[in-house]
Scaffold this motif. Structure first.
Motif, PDB file in Angstrom:
ATOM      1  N   SER A  22       0.848  -1.188   0.000  1.00  0.00           N
ATOM      2  CA  SER A  22       0.000   0.000   0.000  1.00  0.00           C
ATOM      3  C   SER A  22       0.884   1.238   0.000  1.00  0.00           C
ATOM      4  CB  SER A  22      -0.904   0.031   1.243  1.00  0.00           C
ATOM      5  OG  SER A  22      -1.513   1.299   1.357  1.00  0.00           O
ATOM      6  N   GLN A  34     -14.278  -4.172   4.597  1.00  0.00           N
ATOM      7  CA  GLN A  34     -12.886  -4.311   4.181  1.00  0.00           C
ATOM      8  C   GLN A  34     -12.065  -4.844   5.344  1.00  0.00           C
ATOM      9  OE1 GLN A  34     -10.964  -0.725   2.853  1.00  0.00           O
ATOM     10  NE2 GLN A  34      -9.024  -1.723   2.438  1.00  0.00           N
ATOM     11  N   VAL A  36      -8.173  -5.719   6.342  1.00  0.00           N
ATOM     12  CA  VAL A  36      -6.776  -5.507   5.974  1.00  0.00           C
ATOM     13  C   VAL A  36      -5.927  -6.348   6.909  1.00  0.00           C
ATOM     14  CG1 VAL A  36      -4.931  -3.829   5.637  1.00  0.00           C
ATOM     15  CG2 VAL A  36      -7.305  -3.161   5.196  1.00  0.00           C
ATOM     16  N   MET A  68      -5.810   4.527   3.361  1.00  0.00           N
ATOM     17  CA  MET A  68      -4.710   3.612   3.633  1.00  0.00           C
ATOM     18  C   MET A  68      -3.436   4.412   3.877  1.00  0.00           C
ATOM     19  SD  MET A  68      -6.029   0.477   3.122  1.00  0.00           S
ATOM     20  CE  MET A  68      -4.654  -0.619   2.713  1.00  0.00           C
ATOM     21  N   THR A  76      -5.711  -7.361   1.398  1.00  0.00           N
ATOM     22  CA  THR A  76      -6.939  -6.584   1.562  1.00  0.00           C
ATOM     23  C   THR A  76      -8.086  -7.391   0.980  1.00  0.00           C
ATOM     24  OG1 THR A  76      -5.735  -4.486   1.396  1.00  0.00           O
ATOM     25  CG2 THR A  76      -8.104  -4.426   1.015  1.00  0.00           C
ATOM     26  N   HIS A 247      -4.935   2.362  -4.071  1.00  0.00           N
ATOM     27  CA  HIS A 247      -5.247   3.183  -2.908  1.00  0.00           C
ATOM     28  C   HIS A 247      -4.644   4.584  -3.012  1.00  0.00           C
ATOM     29  CE1 HIS A 247      -7.240   0.023  -0.781  1.00  0.00           C
ATOM     30  NE2 HIS A 247      -6.210  -0.769  -0.936  1.00  0.00           N
TER      31      HIS A 247
END
Length: 254
Positions: A22, A34, A36, A68, A76, A247
């Protein structure tokens, strides 16, 4: 984590996933839960107020604004809110809870993920599940199915349009219109996974053109079709460095 998904991007029944670095990004929100997951505990997300949450496993509820932060190798996972896995995630976050650390999920593996995401929710109103199924429809040989008008969806499940909208906001945390966009994105993501071009993926999802798909994908999941294609074309660990706009520059959507 348990059994790991390899570098890249994929779509399963009830979920999609991306593994890679990321580089950080701007505030956005999407219509799915979501998760992570960071093997070394290096995940970091910030809310719109700048508060940073760190941990080995972080959960973002649907339509929660976040961004992020730069991090190493992450997995993710986007989980559709009408699945049994979403029931489990829903139990970990109340209304307005924002980003939460969920260390007990850091060992979630691919087999468990697939089983739980494919099963229907047991916690949502059956009429809401029926409405979600009607929204999904079935594609024909000439392309995506025509969208079913929301008032017709409501009538078929025995609710007024107003009551259906209220039920969706209460139990899903978002209007069903966002669910419809998510389904279109899923079709496009499946086309990308099959190796089709971004323009072909846009058509598969029923978007007006490639630019329309790019805008919607960036604002809903913080990725673009170009980033997805690059990740899938570069095998091994180098794939995580190929997703330059993952992201990044994802506008928040209201």
């Amino acid at each position: 984590m348990g059994r790991e998904l390899g570098p890249g991007f994929g779509v399963g029944e009830g979920y999609a996933w991306y593994r890679g670095v990321s580089p950080g990004g701007s505030v956005h929100r999407h219509a799915a839960f979501q998760l992570v997951l960071a093997p070394r505990g290096g995940a970091a997300l910030a809310g719109p107020d700048g508060r940073v949450v760190r941990g080995a496993a972080l959960l973002v509820p649907p339509m929660t604004a976040h961004r992020m932060l730069s991090a190493g190798d992450l997995l993710t996972v986007f989980v559709e809110p009408h699945s049994a896995l979403a029931d489990r995630l829903r139990g970990r976050c109340g209304p307005g809870s924002g980003i939460v650390a969920v260390p007990e999920l850091c060992r979630l593996d691919e087999a468990e993920l697939g089983r739980a995401a494919a099963l229907p929710s047991e916690g949502l109103d059956p009429r809401l599940l029926a409405a979600a199924a009607l929204l999904e429809g079935r594609d024909g040989p000439e392309g995506p199915a025509e969208p079913v008008p929301m008032d017709l969806v409501a009538a078929r499940v025995g609710l007024s349009p107003q009551r259906l909208r209220a039920l969706a906001r209460q139990q899903l945390g978002m209007p069903l219109a966002r669910r419809r966009i998510w389904l279109k994105l899923r079709r496009s993501a499946e086309a990308l996974e099959e190796g089709r071009s971004a323009a072909e993926a846009a058509a598969a999802g029923g978007f007006a053109d490639q630019a329309h798909l790019t805008r919607r994908m960036r604002e809903m999941i913080g990725m673009t079709p170009a980033a997805v294609l690059r990740v899938m074309q570069v095998p091994s660990a180098s794939a995580v460095g190929a997703a330059g706009d993952v992201h990044r520059n994802g506008p928040g959507d209201g």
